[in-house]
Design an enzyme around this catalytic site. Sequence first.
Site, PDB file in Angstrom:
ATOM      1  N   HIS A 143       0.835  -1.199   0.000  1.00 39.73           N
ATOM      2  CA  HIS A 143       0.000   0.000   0.000  1.00 39.73           C
ATOM      3  C   HIS A 143       0.873   1.253   0.000  1.00 39.73           C
ATOM      4  O   HIS A 143       2.089   1.176   0.193  1.00 39.73           O
ATOM      5  CB  HIS A 143      -0.933   0.028   1.207  1.00 39.73           C
ATOM      6  CG  HIS A 143      -2.163  -0.812   1.044  1.00 39.73           C
ATOM      7  ND1 HIS A 143      -2.208  -2.125   1.435  1.00 39.73           N
ATOM      8  CD2 HIS A 143      -3.379  -0.526   0.520  1.00 39.73           C
ATOM      9  CE1 HIS A 143      -3.416  -2.620   1.162  1.00 39.73           C
ATOM     10  NE2 HIS A 143      -4.144  -1.659   0.612  1.00 39.73           N
ATOM     11  N   LYS A 147      -0.633   4.965   4.477  1.00 40.63           N
ATOM     12  CA  LYS A 147      -1.509   4.019   5.187  1.00 40.63           C
ATOM     13  C   LYS A 147      -0.925   3.714   6.562  1.00 40.63           C
ATOM     14  O   LYS A 147       0.263   3.392   6.685  1.00 40.63           O
ATOM     15  CB  LYS A 147      -1.667   2.723   4.383  1.00 40.63           C
ATOM     16  CG  LYS A 147      -2.700   1.757   4.958  1.00 40.63           C
ATOM     17  CD  LYS A 147      -2.977   0.617   3.988  1.00 40.63           C
ATOM     18  CE  LYS A 147      -3.993  -0.371   4.548  1.00 40.63           C
ATOM     19  NZ  LYS A 147      -5.304   0.253   4.812  1.00 40.63           N
TER      20      LYS A 147
END
Length: 251
Positions: A143, A147
């Site tokens: 990600h 995040k």
Amino acid sequence: MIRIIMHGCNGKMGQVITNLLKDDENARIVAGIDPYDDGRNSYPVFSSLDSCVVKADVIIDFASPKAMDSLLEYSVKEGVPAVLCTTGLSDEQIKNIEEASKKVAILKSANMSLGINIMFKLLQAVAKILVPAGFDVELVEKHHNQKVDAPSGTALALADAIKEVLPDDYFYKYDRTQENAKRDPKEIGISVIRGGTIVGEHEVIFAGEDEVLEFKHTAYSKSIFAKGAIEAAKFLAGKPAGFYDMKDVIG
């Protein structure tokens, strides 16, 4: 016309959903909830659900874990179903969600995309066959560098789906740096990568002797999650109390 409250309306996902619903003939956002507002939205924005005076048929939640408790209280008190897309929730919050679902319709999913939810079923079917045959299971998720939770809720959901069809002695392994030992055959390895602007990538590896089978899902845009959340909201509006997930929407 389904009336939606967008919980976390000024976040990235809140804005993607806002833009997608501008041309939707069957649903519209009637109010947003966000502590910060710069007037960018065409609907009224309130700092909290407690201060919201607009009636709605369903809530879509893409906020933060710290706002979950107040959302559940509002949902139960007002009888408004909620689509919960926020990840990184505590075990206590998960229990509170399950309790709330006894009084109001709740749909919770770690990932709203169609592809990921089909992947759950495929992985279970494959795990039943390959793991007893000696295949090791490893998950790798990637990600963007903004995040905050790791592993992702989707990675854990994929791992849970696999573990569900295996004996109880299988366990998750997040870190091997403190050990100098061979891999335990009962491990389900979970690795995390954070960098750049990666929207989301999840890979599940079944590694056997002389052969490897890989399943991979790549998200190229946040719109796939937004579209899933909108479809979930349309599905959930008017539903009786209960705990629902994306499998119910797909079905």
